[in-house]
Enzyme design. Structure first.
Site, PDB file in Angstrom:
ATOM      1  N   GLY A 154       1.178  -1.207   0.238  1.00 10.65           N
ATOM      2  CA  GLY A 154       0.122  -0.018  -0.072  1.00 10.65           C
ATOM      3  C   GLY A 154       0.890   1.250   0.038  1.00 10.65           C
ATOM      4  O   GLY A 154       1.325   1.404   0.080  1.00 10.65           O
ATOM      5  N   GLY A 196       1.779   2.126   5.086  1.00  9.47           N
ATOM      6  CA  GLY A 196       3.470   1.689   5.328  1.00  9.47           C
ATOM      7  C   GLY A 196       3.959   2.172   6.571  1.00  9.47           C
ATOM      8  O   GLY A 196       4.677   1.254   8.122  1.00  9.47           O
ATOM      9  N   GLU A 210       5.866  -3.261   0.283  1.00  9.31           N
ATOM     10  CA  GLU A 210       5.551  -2.995  -0.516  1.00  9.31           C
ATOM     11  C   GLU A 210       4.615  -1.526  -0.783  1.00  9.31           C
ATOM     12  O   GLU A 210       4.022  -1.672  -1.303  1.00  9.31           O
ATOM     13  CB  GLU A 210       4.724  -4.213  -1.148  1.00  9.31           C
ATOM     14  CG  GLU A 210       5.557  -5.101  -1.044  1.00  9.31           C
ATOM     15  CD  GLU A 210       7.230  -5.216  -2.201  1.00  9.31           C
ATOM     16  OE1 GLU A 210       6.952  -4.723  -2.708  1.00  9.31           O
ATOM     17  OE2 GLU A 210       7.119  -6.728  -1.958  1.00  9.31           O
ATOM     18  N   CYS A 225       1.117   0.066  -8.512  1.00 13.62           N
ATOM     19  CA  CYS A 225       2.053   0.561  -7.572  1.00 13.62           C
ATOM     20  C   CYS A 225       4.197   0.773  -8.916  1.00 13.62           C
ATOM     21  O   CYS A 225       4.154   1.463  -8.297  1.00 13.62           O
ATOM     22  CB  CYS A 225       2.764  -0.507  -6.404  1.00 13.62           C
ATOM     23  SG  CYS A 225       3.133  -1.833  -7.312  1.00 13.62           S
TER      24      CYS A 225
END
Length: 510
Positions: free
Chosen positions: A196, A201, A218, A252
């Site tokens: 996310g 994070g 990630e 992403c």
């Protein structure tokens, strides 16, 4: 919008305890049982393709081709790879020969870490969930799976199907938002995998620190693309434009912005327009081939960035708030301090930033957070090598975008602010595995190692010195730099020298 039933917060303690007990019972330790669960995961997907197509269309407007190409297909492939290799991966290993330690019968055992918590993103709810779940199961763990609340139809279907295909005491789906996630993070875990934003994070990593839980993050970021004039132009435009607009740009590792020499900008934009016209020849093709942004908030954020740019829209730019649709848009003459460069775009807007040369590219990329991916389009090996050696990123890809995420044998992960740790295939298995060192030395070794026991004497000190290696000769200074000589040139020079020597030798013999 579909109604998503959240898991009651007061049940989360019980879920954690139940999965902990399952792990401690040894139920998931037999390889045969792990393979059984892996196959169940594969058939969960295979049996319900039409249902997943329906919910992903409802949540993200995702076309069926993208569901197969980026969600179900790669997930089944990774499950199959894990199923085929789990016995080999889980087998105890013996280190290479060592004159000192081989007699001690060294072994590395592979064990699960316990309960793994997987918190998955909204943008690829299947692909970014099933691969890590498969890796965690293959490593011998139980799993709590927390899907995104931003995809309610898909997350509801997960809760329904997992309970049918897999024992809930082995894999349990917990649905919810901030309150449910916060409750999950109160518990210790064998490992946490979060995919996310960097903002969330940091929260995950901070909470995990309180329980000393290892974390893989990630996180994404602004992934740049350098386009060298010495590239295959039509191919570059086609692959970049596809990568940017796949899943409506909500990836992403999507190309976030383009760095291109100033005198090549016009030609490159012409190629992008040609790719656009080929991809979306009619309004119907455009409507059926591009997804929608996940939420009104996501639409508002990106549309405001687009409206505030100081650059010029080269093509695209149509907005539809009612359907959360943003047309694939290319913006030219974007400066480094433009609003479009202030944050990860996560949508189908592509800024073109003109630069003087490759050195300016490297300087700008290095002045910002290390990206999750860096893309280079060039047919010049020296350009590729220079960027590889002068930058840092989670991955670096030449003449391609996006596909490295699912490429068999490659790790997927970031570096620094774009993330930490890896998964995909064997890399995922290793992430969720505790490698347990073991020795079992025979008794007779004490005849050789008796000097380690007290009382200590000078004689014993002298006798153990042979156990440790000697260093090579002390260096006289740093090695001379190989300026202007790439490895390829060095290799070709060496090959030519050897070949010339063989010819000379042959003439002498003749």
């Amino acid at each position: 919008m579909s109604k998503l039933n959240y898991t009651p917060v007061d049940e989360i303690d019980k879920i954690h305890a139940e999965l902990s007990n399952t792990f401690k019972s040894g139920k998931v330790q037999p390889i045969a049982y792990r393979k059984y669960v892996l196959l169940q995961l594969g058939y969960l997907l295979k049996d319900n393709v039409s249902k997943f197509e329906e919910v992903l269309m409802a949540d993200l407007g995702k076309p069926k081709v993208e569901v197969t190409l980026t969600e179900i297909g790669p997930s089944i492939s990774e499950i199959k790879d894990t199923y085929s290799n789990v016995e080999k991966w889980a087998k105890p290993e013996k280190p290479g020969f060592s004159i000192n330690y081989t007699p001690m019968r060294r072994v590395i055992y592979k064990q699960g870490k316990g309960i793994v918590l997987i918190i998955s993103p909204f943008n690829y709810p299947i692909n970014m969930s099933f691969g890590p779940i498969a890796s965690a199961i293959a490593a011998g763990n139980t799993v709590v799976f927390k899907p995104s609340e931003q995809t309610p139809a898909t997350s509801s279907l997960f809760a329904e199907l997992f309970a049918k295909y897999v024992d809930p005491s082995v894999i349990c789906v917990v649905n919810g938002g901030v309150a449910e996630t916060s409750k999950l993070l109160e518990h210790p875990w064998g490992h946490i995998l979060f995919t996310g934003s960097g903002r969330v994070g940091r929260i995950i990593a901070s909470a995990a620190g309180k329980t000393l839980t290892p974390v893989t993050l990630e996180l994404g970021g602004k992934s740049p693309v350098f386009v060298d004039p010495k590239c295959d132009l039509s191919m570059a435009a086609r692959r970049i434009f596809w990568g940017k607009n796949l899943n409506a740009g909500q990836s992403c590792v999507a190309p976030d912005y383009i760095l291109v020499p100033k005198d090549f900008q016009n030609k490159f934009i012409e190629a992008l327009k040609a790719a656009n016209d080929a991809f979306y020849p009619t309004p119907e093709a455009e409507a059926n081939s591009i997804g929608r942004l996940v939420s009104p908030q996501a639409y508002k954020r990106l549309s405001n960035l687009l409206k505030s740019t100081k650059g010029t829209i080269a093509f695209g730019g149509r907005l539809d708030e009612a359907t959360k649709y943003i047309q694939p848009t290319v913006v030219r003459d974007v400066s480094f301090d433009d609003p479009l460069m202030s944050e990860e775009l996560f949508g189908p807007v592509l800024p073109i930033v003109p630069v003087d040369d490759i050195d300016e590219v490297i300087k700008f990329v290095n002045a910002h957070d290390h990206p999750l991916a860096l893309y280079v389009f060039s047919q010049d090996n020296e350009v590729k090598t220079k960027i590889i050696n002068s930058t840092q990123s989670g991955a670096i890809c030449m003449n391609e975008t996006m596909t490295h995420v699912g490429a068999e044998g490659l790790p997927f992960g970031g570096v620094g602010p774009s993330g930490s740790g890896h998964h995909n295939g064997k890399f995922g298995f290793d992430t969720f595995t505790h490698t347990r060192a073991s020795l079992d030395p025979p008794g007779w070794l004490d005849m050789i190692l008796s000097s380690r026991y007290p009382p200590y004497t000078d004689k014993k000190l002298k006798s153990i010195s042979w156990l440790f290696p000697k260093l090579p000769a002390r260096p006289t200074g740093p090695p001379a730099p190989m300026e202007g000589r790439s490895f390829t040139k060095w290799f070709l020079f060496a090959l030519a020298t050897i070949f010339a020597g063989l010819l000379t030798k042959r003439k002498i013999l003749v």
